[in-house]
Design an enzyme around this catalytic site. Structure first.
Site, PDB file in Angstrom:
ATOM      1  N   GLN A 136       0.844  -1.202   0.000  1.00 13.59           N
ATOM      2  CA  GLN A 136       0.000   0.000   0.000  1.00 13.59           C
ATOM      3  C   GLN A 136       0.880   1.253   0.000  1.00 13.59           C
ATOM      4  O   GLN A 136       1.485   1.576   1.021  1.00 13.59           O
ATOM      5  CB  GLN A 136      -0.865  -0.019   1.273  1.00 13.59           C
ATOM      6  CG  GLN A 136      -1.726   1.188   1.492  1.00 13.59           C
ATOM      7  CD  GLN A 136      -2.375   1.154   2.865  1.00 13.59           C
ATOM      8  OE1 GLN A 136      -1.775   0.657   3.820  1.00 13.59           O
ATOM      9  NE2 GLN A 136      -3.579   1.669   2.972  1.00 13.59           N
ATOM     10  N   GLY A 137       0.953   1.939  -1.123  1.00 13.39           N
ATOM     11  CA  GLY A 137       1.788   3.133  -1.228  1.00 13.39           C
ATOM     12  C   GLY A 137       0.987   4.394  -0.966  1.00 13.39           C
ATOM     13  O   GLY A 137       0.687   5.159  -1.895  1.00 13.39           O
ATOM     14  N   SER A 139       1.326   6.442   2.557  1.00 16.35           N
ATOM     15  CA  SER A 139       2.065   7.395   3.406  1.00 16.35           C
ATOM     16  C   SER A 139       3.333   7.909   2.729  1.00 16.35           C
ATOM     17  O   SER A 139       3.995   7.190   1.983  1.00 16.35           O
ATOM     18  CB  SER A 139       2.471   6.727   4.716  1.00 16.35           C
ATOM     19  OG  SER A 139       1.353   6.186   5.355  1.00 16.35           O
ATOM     20  N   SER A 171       4.444  -1.354   4.104  1.00 19.63           N
ATOM     21  CA  SER A 171       4.588  -2.725   4.603  1.00 19.63           C
ATOM     22  C   SER A 171       4.764  -3.706   3.445  1.00 19.63           C
ATOM     23  O   SER A 171       4.008  -3.670   2.474  1.00 19.63           O
ATOM     24  CB  SER A 171       3.362  -3.138   5.414  1.00 19.63           C
ATOM     25  OG  SER A 171       3.212  -2.295   6.521  1.00 19.63           O
ATOM     26  N   GLU A 253      -9.575  -1.324   5.190  1.00 22.60           N
ATOM     27  CA  GLU A 253      -8.375  -1.628   5.987  1.00 22.60           C
ATOM     28  C   GLU A 253      -8.719  -1.656   7.477  1.00 22.60           C
ATOM     29  O   GLU A 253      -8.380  -2.607   8.181  1.00 22.60           O
ATOM     30  CB  GLU A 253      -7.279  -0.586   5.726  1.00 22.60           C
ATOM     31  CG  GLU A 253      -6.069  -0.799   6.632  1.00 22.60           C
ATOM     32  CD  GLU A 253      -4.873   0.083   6.307  1.00 22.60           C
ATOM     33  OE1 GLU A 253      -5.001   1.005   5.480  1.00 22.60           O
ATOM     34  OE2 GLU A 253      -3.810  -0.155   6.892  1.00 22.60           O
ATOM     35  N   SER A 379      -3.879   6.700  12.880  1.00 15.83           N
ATOM     36  CA  SER A 379      -3.508   6.751  14.296  1.00 15.83           C
ATOM     37  C   SER A 379      -4.742   6.866  15.205  1.00 15.83           C
ATOM     38  O   SER A 379      -5.830   7.261  14.780  1.00 15.83           O
ATOM     39  CB  SER A 379      -2.554   7.923  14.551  1.00 15.83           C
ATOM     40  OG  SER A 379      -3.241   9.119  14.340  1.00 15.83           O
ATOM     41  N   GLU A 381      -5.609   8.937  17.609  1.00 17.23           N
ATOM     42  CA  GLU A 381      -6.269  10.241  17.750  1.00 17.23           C
ATOM     43  C   GLU A 381      -7.108  10.565  16.517  1.00 17.23           C
ATOM     44  O   GLU A 381      -8.224  11.083  16.624  1.00 17.23           O
ATOM     45  CB  GLU A 381      -5.223  11.353  17.953  1.00 17.23           C
ATOM     46  CG  GLU A 381      -4.461  11.293  19.272  1.00 17.23           C
ATOM     47  CD  GLU A 381      -3.325  10.281  19.262  1.00 17.23           C
ATOM     48  OE1 GLU A 381      -3.102   9.621  18.218  1.00 17.23           O
ATOM     49  OE2 GLU A 381      -2.654  10.134  20.301  1.00 17.23           O
TER      50      GLU A 381
HETATM   51  C1  LIG Z   1       3.803  -0.899  11.418  1.00 17.28           C
HETATM   52  C2  LIG Z   1       3.300   0.145  10.439  1.00 17.28           C
HETATM   53  C3  LIG Z   1       2.945  -0.255   9.157  1.00 17.28           C
HETATM   54  C4  LIG Z   1       2.490   0.695   8.237  1.00 17.28           C
HETATM   55  N1  LIG Z   1       2.207   0.278   6.959  1.00 17.28           N
HETATM   56  C5  LIG Z   1       1.845   1.191   6.027  1.00 17.28           C
HETATM   57  C6  LIG Z   1       1.640   0.793   4.672  1.00 17.28           C
HETATM   58  O1  LIG Z   1       1.752  -0.377   4.313  1.00 17.28           O
HETATM   59  N2  LIG Z   1       1.336   1.737   3.772  1.00 17.28           N
HETATM   60  C7  LIG Z   1       1.189   3.041   4.104  1.00 17.28           C
HETATM   61  O2  LIG Z   1       0.882   3.839   3.223  1.00 17.28           O
HETATM   62  N3  LIG Z   1       1.371   3.462   5.374  1.00 17.28           N
HETATM   63  C8  LIG Z   1       1.706   2.563   6.353  1.00 17.28           C
HETATM   64  N4  LIG Z   1       1.924   2.965   7.648  1.00 17.28           N
HETATM   65  C9  LIG Z   1       1.845   4.395   7.955  1.00 17.28           C
HETATM   66  C10 LIG Z   1       0.678   4.790   8.831  1.00 17.28           C
HETATM   67  O3  LIG Z   1      -0.523   4.767   8.122  1.00 17.28           O
HETATM   68  C11 LIG Z   1       1.010   6.184   9.378  1.00 17.28           C
HETATM   69  O4  LIG Z   1       2.129   6.019  10.241  1.00 17.28           O
HETATM   70  C12 LIG Z   1      -0.143   6.801  10.130  1.00 17.28           C
HETATM   71  O5  LIG Z   1      -1.155   7.162   9.238  1.00 17.28           O
HETATM   72  C13 LIG Z   1       0.289   8.017  10.968  1.00 17.28           C
HETATM   73  O6  LIG Z   1       0.976   8.941  10.187  1.00 17.28           O
HETATM   74  P1  LIG Z   1       2.402   9.541  10.649  1.00 17.28           P
HETATM   75  O7  LIG Z   1       3.266   8.375  11.040  1.00 17.28           O
HETATM   76  O8  LIG Z   1       2.894  10.459   9.584  1.00 17.28           O
HETATM   77  O9  LIG Z   1       2.122  10.349  11.977  1.00 17.28           O
HETATM   78  P2  LIG Z   1       1.570  11.900  12.148  1.00 17.28           P
HETATM   79  O10 LIG Z   1       0.481  12.089  11.180  1.00 17.28           O
HETATM   80  O11 LIG Z   1       2.801  12.754  12.007  1.00 17.28           O
HETATM   81  O12 LIG Z   1       1.061  11.846  13.568  1.00 17.28           O
HETATM   82  C14 LIG Z   1       1.911  12.001  14.721  1.00 17.28           C
HETATM   83  C15 LIG Z   1       0.994  12.118  15.957  1.00 17.28           C
HETATM   84  O13 LIG Z   1       0.154  13.271  15.833  1.00 17.28           O
HETATM   85  C16 LIG Z   1      -1.230  12.894  15.953  1.00 17.28           C
HETATM   86  N5  LIG Z   1      -2.082  13.696  15.074  1.00 17.28           N
HETATM   87  C17 LIG Z   1      -1.846  13.983  13.772  1.00 17.28           C
HETATM   88  N6  LIG Z   1      -2.872  14.709  13.256  1.00 17.28           N
HETATM   89  C18 LIG Z   1      -3.787  14.858  14.268  1.00 17.28           C
HETATM   90  C19 LIG Z   1      -5.049  15.502  14.369  1.00 17.28           C
HETATM   91  N7  LIG Z   1      -5.611  16.121  13.322  1.00 17.28           N
HETATM   92  N8  LIG Z   1      -5.692  15.452  15.576  1.00 17.28           N
HETATM   93  C20 LIG Z   1      -5.145  14.812  16.640  1.00 17.28           C
HETATM   94  N9  LIG Z   1      -3.938  14.197  16.600  1.00 17.28           N
HETATM   95  C21 LIG Z   1      -3.275  14.213  15.436  1.00 17.28           C
HETATM   96  C22 LIG Z   1      -1.268  11.438  15.539  1.00 17.28           C
HETATM   97  O14 LIG Z   1      -2.367  10.773  16.058  1.00 17.28           O
HETATM   98  C23 LIG Z   1       0.049  10.913  16.109  1.00 17.28           C
HETATM   99  O15 LIG Z   1      -0.086  10.599  17.476  1.00 17.28           O
HETATM  100  C24 LIG Z   1       2.381   2.061   8.610  1.00 17.28           C
HETATM  101  C25 LIG Z   1       2.717   2.460   9.911  1.00 17.28           C
HETATM  102  C26 LIG Z   1       3.180   1.521  10.816  1.00 17.28           C
HETATM  103  C27 LIG Z   1       3.552   1.982  12.208  1.00 17.28           C
END
Ligand SMILES: Cc1cc2nc3c(=O)[nH]c(=O)nc-3n(C[C@H](O)[C@H](O)[C@H](O)COP(=O)(O)OP(=O)(O)OC[C@H]3O[C@@H](n4cnc5c(N)ncnc54)[C@H](O)[C@@H]3O)c2cc1C
Length: 396
Positions: A136-137, A139, A171, A253, A379, A381
Site C-alpha cells: 500500500q503506497g 504514506s 509494509s 483496511e 492513528s 487520535e
Molecule cells: C507498522 C506500520 C505499518 C504501516 N504500513 C503502512 C503501509 O503499508 N502503507 C502506508 O501507506 N502506510 C503505512 N503505515 C503508515 C501509517 O498509516 C502512518 O504512520 C499513520 O497514518 C500516521 O501517520 P504519521 O506516522 O505520519 O504520523 P503523524 O500524522 O505525524 O502523527 C503524529 C501524531 O500526531 C497525531 N495527530 C496527527 N494529526 C492529528 C489531528 N488532526 N488530531 C489529533 N492528533 C493528530 C497522531 O495521532 C500521532 O499521534 C504504517 C505504519 C506503521 C507503524
C-alpha cells in the site's frame, strides 16, 4: 473448542455443517493456532511450510479465501452470511485464511467497487490465488495522518503516466509484486488532485529499502519512484477521484484490522504456569487476576459488538464505525500484550537465543509490535476524530 457458533447466519445450518465437514477434511491439524500472520508477508516462511502450501491450494481451489467474490474473480460466489459461517468455523478449529493479504483485505474490495472489468479480471484472480502480493503506497514523509498532503507526482505523458516521489512505512514493499498507490495528478488542489494508481513493482525506477523496527523485524520500507512509467490503463476510477477511492479502501483496511483474530493464545494457562496458583487454584496475584478478567470482559464485549454491527449492517460492508472498532481492538490487544509480558516476568523480555523459549521471545516481539497497532491504518487520535465527527456528529 467451538466458539462463536451463534452467528448472523444460524438460518443456514446446512451450509454450516458442510463448511465444518470440509474444513475438518482439509485444514492441516499441524497449523491449528499457528498465527496466520506468519505467512502473510513472508514468502520464505510460506514456501518452506508444506502444510501451508496444501492449505492454500485447498482454499484457493474452493474459492473460500474470498468466498463472496464471483467465481470469475477466483471466489466462490457465496452470500455474506455464508462467508461469515466459514470464518466462524475456521476460528472454532484454530484455523486461519491462508490468502489473507493486503490484496484480499483492501485492494480486492476496492477494485470490486471502483475498478473496470479489465482491471478486475487482470488482478482479482491472482489475489484470490495469493500469487500476486500487494503493498500500500499511501504514506509519505510529509503525509501520514494528513494523507492528502502527499506530493508523489504523476504526470500524464500521453501514452503513459510518469511517477516520481517517495513513499514511507510501506509494509511488505520488498516482497510485493504490485503496489496500489496514491499519486498527485493536480498540484492546484489538495484532496481533489489525487489519483489511485496500480504500479508493477518490477517497473524500472522503483527502489524499496527495508526499515528495521523496534520489534526487530523489517516488515516495512521506504519506496522511491524515479521516473517510473505506468500504463494508462492502471488508473483506477477517474483522474483526481483518488481521495474518494482511498477513503473507501481505508474503511476496508480498518475493518480488517478490527476483525477478530483466531490466533489468540489463552492467557490463563500461561498465568498458571508463570505466576502459580493459590490454595483455591486461582492465579496467585489478585491484581493480575483482576486485570486479566477485565481484559477478557472487554474482549467478549468487543466480540458481541462486532457481531451486532455485522448483523445490523444492511449491505454487510464497513462503515465509519470501523474507526471506533479499530481503536477498541488496538487497546485490547495492547493491554493483552502487556499482561503476557508481565506474567512472564524477566522471561517476558527475551530477545534472542537461550535461555528463552520460542513463546517467550515471541511475547517480547509481539509486545513491541503491539505499539504499532494504534498507528498503522490511521492513528488513534485521528480515528477518534473520525468517530467524533462522522459517527457522533460532533462539531469539527
Ligand atoms: C507498522 C506500520 C505499518 C504501516 N504500513 C503502512 C503501509 O503499508 N502503507 C502506508 O501507506 N502506510 C503505512 N503505515 C503508515 C501509517 O498509516 C502512518 O504512520 C499513520 O497514518 C500516521 O501517520 P504519521 O506516522 O505520519 O504520523 P503523524 O500524522 O505525524 O502523527 C503524529 C501524531 O500526531 C497525531 N495527530 C496527527 N494529526 C492529528 C489531528 N488532526 N488530531 C489529533 N492528533 C493528530 C497522531 O495521532 C500521532 O499521534 C504504517 C505504519 C506503521 C507503524
Amino acid at each position: 473448542m467451538r466458539a462463536m457458533v451463534e452467528s448472523a447466519a444460524i438460518e443456514d445450518q446446512d451450509f454450516r455443517l458442510e463448511a465444518r465437514a470440509w474444513l475438518a477434511a482439509h485444514f492441516p491439524p499441524a497449523l491449528a493456532n499457528v498465527p496466520g500472520l506468519l505467512f502473510q508477508g513472508s514468502r520464505a516462511a510460506a514456501d518452506a511450510n508444506p502444510d501451508y502450501q496444501l492449505w492454500r491450494a485447498a482454499m484457493t481451489g474452493k474459492g473460500w479465501g474470498v468466498p463472496n467474490w464471483a467465481s470469475r474473480y477466483g471466489g466462490a460466489g457465496l452470500t455474506m452470511a455464508q462467508g461469515k459461517i466459514i470464518g466462524e468455523e475456521l476460528t472454532a478449529i484454530g484455523g486461519f485464511n491462508p490468502i489473507r493479504s493486503y490484496g484480499t483485505m483492501m485492494l480486492g474490495p476496492t477494485l470490486l467497487e471502483y475498478g473496470n472489468e479489465a482491471q478486475k479480471l487482470e488482478h482479482l484472480p491472482f489475489i484470490a490465488s495469493h500469487e500476486r502480493r500487494w503493498c500500500q503506497g499511501f504514506s509519505e514523509p510529509g503525509a501520514g495522518s494528513d494523507l492528502a498532503s502527499l506530493t508523489t507526482r504523476c504526470t500524464d505523458m500521453g501514452d503513459h503516466w510518469l511517477v516520481s516521489g517517495q513513499k514511507i512505512w510501506t509494509s511488505g514493499a520488498d516482497e510485493a509484486d504490485w503496489c496500489f498507490a496514491l499519486v498527485r495528478t493536480d498540484t492546484s488542489r489538495k484532496h481533489g488532485g489525487i489519483s489511485f494508481l496500480l504500479i508493477d513493482m518490477a517497473s524500472e525506477g522503483i527502489e524499496a529499502r527495508p526499515i528495521v523496527l523496534i520489534s526487530g523485524s523489517t516488515h516495512f520500507c521506504e519506496v522511491f519512484f524515479n521516473d517510473v512509467k505506468v500504463p494508462k490503463g492502471n488508473l483506477v476510477g477517474e483522474v483526481n477521484q483518488g481521495w474518494t477511492i482511498a477513503k473507501r479502501l481505508l474503511q476496508f483496511e480498518r475493518n480488517s484490522l478490527s476483525e477478530v483474530k483466531a490466533d489468540i493464545t489463552p492467557l490463563a494457562p500461561l498465568a498458571h504456569d508463570y505466576v502459580g496458583t493459590d490454595a483455591l487454584g486461582r492465579i496467585d496475584s489478585p491484581d493480575l487476576r483482576a486485570r486479566m478478567v477485565r481484559n477478557a470482559m472487554r474482549h467478549e464485549a468487543y466480540l458481541a459488538t462486532v457481531r451486532r454491527i455485522a448483523q445490523e449492517a444492511k449491505n454487510g460492508g464497513p462503515s465509519n464505525g470501523v474507526s471506533t472498532l479499530k481503536n477498541l481492538w488496538s487497546g485490547i490487544i495492547q493491554e493483552r500484550s502487556e499482561l503476557l509480558v508481565e506474567m512472564m516476568g524477566a522471561n517476558g523480555l527475551g530477545w534472542a537465543g537461550e535461555p528463552y523459549s520460542d513463546a517467550e521471545r515471541e511475547a517480547t516481539h509481539a509486545w513491541l509490535h503491539s505499539k504499532a497497532f494504534s498507528i498503522y491504518g490511521g492513528s488513534y487520535e485521528v480515528q477518534n476524530n473520525i468517530t467524533a465527527k462522522h459517527t457522533l456528529g460532533l462539531p469539527g
